[in-house]
Design an enzyme around this catalytic site. Structure first.
Site, mmCIF file in Angstrom:
data_model
loop_
_atom_site.group_PDB
_atom_site.id
_atom_site.type_symbol
_atom_site.label_atom_id
_atom_site.label_comp_id
_atom_site.label_asym_id
_atom_site.label_seq_id
_atom_site.Cartn_x
_atom_site.Cartn_y
_atom_site.Cartn_z
ATOM 1 N N SER A 1 53.377 43.890 40.854
ATOM 2 C CA SER A 1 52.245 43.434 40.052
ATOM 3 C C SER A 1 52.385 41.955 39.739
ATOM 4 C CB SER A 1 52.137 44.233 38.756
ATOM 5 O OG SER A 1 53.061 43.714 37.819
ATOM 6 N N LYS A 2 51.255 41.336 39.558
ATOM 7 C CA LYS A 2 51.270 39.904 39.297
ATOM 8 C C LYS A 2 51.962 39.613 37.959
ATOM 9 C CE LYS A 2 48.662 35.746 39.493
ATOM 10 N NZ LYS A 2 47.717 35.078 40.348
#
Ligand code: GLU
Length: 500
Positions: free
Chosen positions: A255-256
């Site tokens: 995930s970012k």
């Protein structure tokens, strides 16, 4: 049957690698089957959806070479009326109902969810029906009357009390879930009657005549609910193929928020990836052609792609946040290097040109009188490069006199041997007389000079490499002399003597 697939991103941020891969698999499948590849922007979350995000999705697909959607882009928010109409029709048919539970009773969503969860668990354990909503069986006339009178309501799907939902997933096999585990899901929100995600997806997929739904595995649970909506609407379900997750090396979901730029597609464009290389890499993230082939042209990817070749096990994206050289997956970098090294020069040169332009290193002569030289130089230096950035980084010394020396290369190849202070200018004098200037003549001259002065040729070769290019590694040094030419070579040898 014409295959029709869609990529349906929510424009709420950057284009995640997992989404880009879903887009690519849909695209490959469509192209393989001679079907249609459609794009639907799922912009129903008005708070989080942005035009900027839509733009970055479109740009990302374009960059990957899969921006050729076969029909006009669909924006889901524009279909809200159709989604609503479908839900209202289900009320008329007794397959959905108006839930007039007052807002305050559902005020605390968390409490509500907890109660529902407990009821569900109890139902599963004791076989007790948890569908105790008092409005579920309200007579239609009364429901219509109260609705028409303006009493606020949500619309819920009537999920059967007994039985099981099942569907076949091409990748994960048969999926079964007891109805008792599925609540009477909300189709339209109370108040503004805005449609909920599962309803919108199904109505749009029906409207777009989607035959195969290929998307991330995180949607498997939703699929059970969607199947119920298809059934209620009396429409056959499409084929489902869910894609394995892409995990970080520690097996966390990529995930970012946790992993930063490494998960965003545009990072790869901005950091000098060749679109075809990255596409090739993404294709192998959770799919394989059945043998260990890795480098595949687009035509091969299309002809070999199949839903059956998609893996069930999650794909791991190998990178190391603490090591700049391993900022992304090593295979992605390796593959990019392979493409840079082997692709037709005429395809590489325009990409190198944009990189040099943005680094301020481009000169118009490179497409005019210096074209042959420029292409020979690019062909030589590309052999060891990983990304297009290397052409303006490690490659800078070939194209500009304003370059930096790698301090480790200077320490290793220049400073270690004090005699070089005197040897390098003498080597320069010696090479200045070489005629003609070619790879072979320079080599002969350098080796003769080494014999004459009693030093190893390797000492002169390594120090020349650092003198000319600022680096400790690079292509064969005699080729480097060749592309630098006589006057630049001897000047750099003399200048480098100062660094010893
Ligand atoms: N909009 C969903 C997402 O971005 C995809 C829905 C779907 O493919 O059905 O995760």
């Amino acid at each position: 049957m014409t295959v029709r697939v869609r990529f349906a991103p929510s424009p709420t941020g950057y284009l995640h690698l997992g989404a880009a891969r879903a887009a690519l698999f849909n695209w490959l499948f469509a192209r393989k089957c001679g079907g249609k590849f459609l794009l639907r922007i799922e912009d129903t979350d008005l708070q989080r959806s942005t035009d900027e995000s839509t733009r970055s999705i479109l740009e990302g697909l374009e960059w990957l070479g899969i921006g050729d959607y076969d029909e006009e882009v669909v924006f889901q928010s524009r279909n809200a009326d159709k989604h609503r109409a479908a839900a209202l029709r289900l009320i008329e048919e007794g397959k959905a109902y108006r839930d007039f539970t007052p807002k305050e009773d559902r005020a605390d969503a968390n409490v509500k969810r907890e109660i529902a969860e407990r009821a569900r668990t109890a139902a599963a354990v004791e076989g007790v029906d948890h569908r105790s909503n008092p409005y579920r069986d309200l007579p239609l006339e009364e429901s219509n009357r109260r609705g028409a009178a303006g009493e606020p309501f949500a619309v819920r799907l009537k999920v059967a009390r007994e039985g099981r939902s099942r569907f076949e997933d091409v990748v994960y096999g048969e999926q079964v879930r007891d109805y008792s585990e599925i609540e009477d899901l909300v189709l339209l929100r109370s108040g503004d009657l805005s449609p909920l995600y599962n309803l919108s997806v199904v109505v749009d997929d029906i409207e777009m005549a989607v035959t195969h739904v290929i998307r991330g595995q995180d949607h498997l649970t939703n699929t059970h609910k969607q199947v119920l909506i298809y059934q209620a609407l009396g429409t056959p379900v499409p084929v489902f193929a869910h894609l394995p997750l892409i995990l970080a090396p520690n097996k966390a979901k990529l995930s970012k928020r946790k992993h930063g730029e490494v998960v965003s597609l545009t990072t790869y464009r901005d950091r000098g990836f060749i679109p075809a290389a990255f596409r090739n890499f993404l294709a192998l993230l959770g799919w394989s052609p059945g043998d260990d082939r890795e480098i595949m042209s687009l035509e091969e990817l299309i002809s070999r792609f199949s839903l059956e070749g998609i893996h069930r096990s999650n794909a791991v994206f190998n990178f190391n946040e603490r090591d700049a050289r391993q900022w992304t997956d090593q295979k992605a970098l390796w593959m990019n290097a392979e493409y840079i090294r082997t692709m037709p020069l005429e395809e590489l040169v325009p990409m190198v040109r944009s990189e040099l332009e943005s680094a301020g290193l481009w000169r118009p002569e490179y497409v005019a009188e210096e074209r042959a030289w420029f292409e020979r130089t690019i062909d030589l230096i590309r052999q060891r490069f990983y990304t297009l950035k290397d052409f303006s980084g490690q490659g800078r010394a070939y194209l500009s006199d304003d370059f930096e020396f790698d301090p480790q290369a200077v320490a290793k190849n220049l400073k270690k041997e004090p005699r070089l202070r005197e040897l390098l200018p003498r080597l320069a004098d010696h090479l200045e007389r070489v005629e003609p200037w070619t790879t072979e003549t320079v080599e002969t001259a350098l080796r003769a000079f080494a014999d004459e002065t009693g030093v190893k040729a390797g000492l002169l070769i390594n120090s020349s490499r650092t003198a000319l290019t600022g680096q400790a590694v690079g292509p064969s040094m005699f080729d480097v002399f060749d592309v630098f030419g006589r006057s630049r070579s001897v000047k750099r040898l003399r200048d480098a003597a100062q660094l010893v």
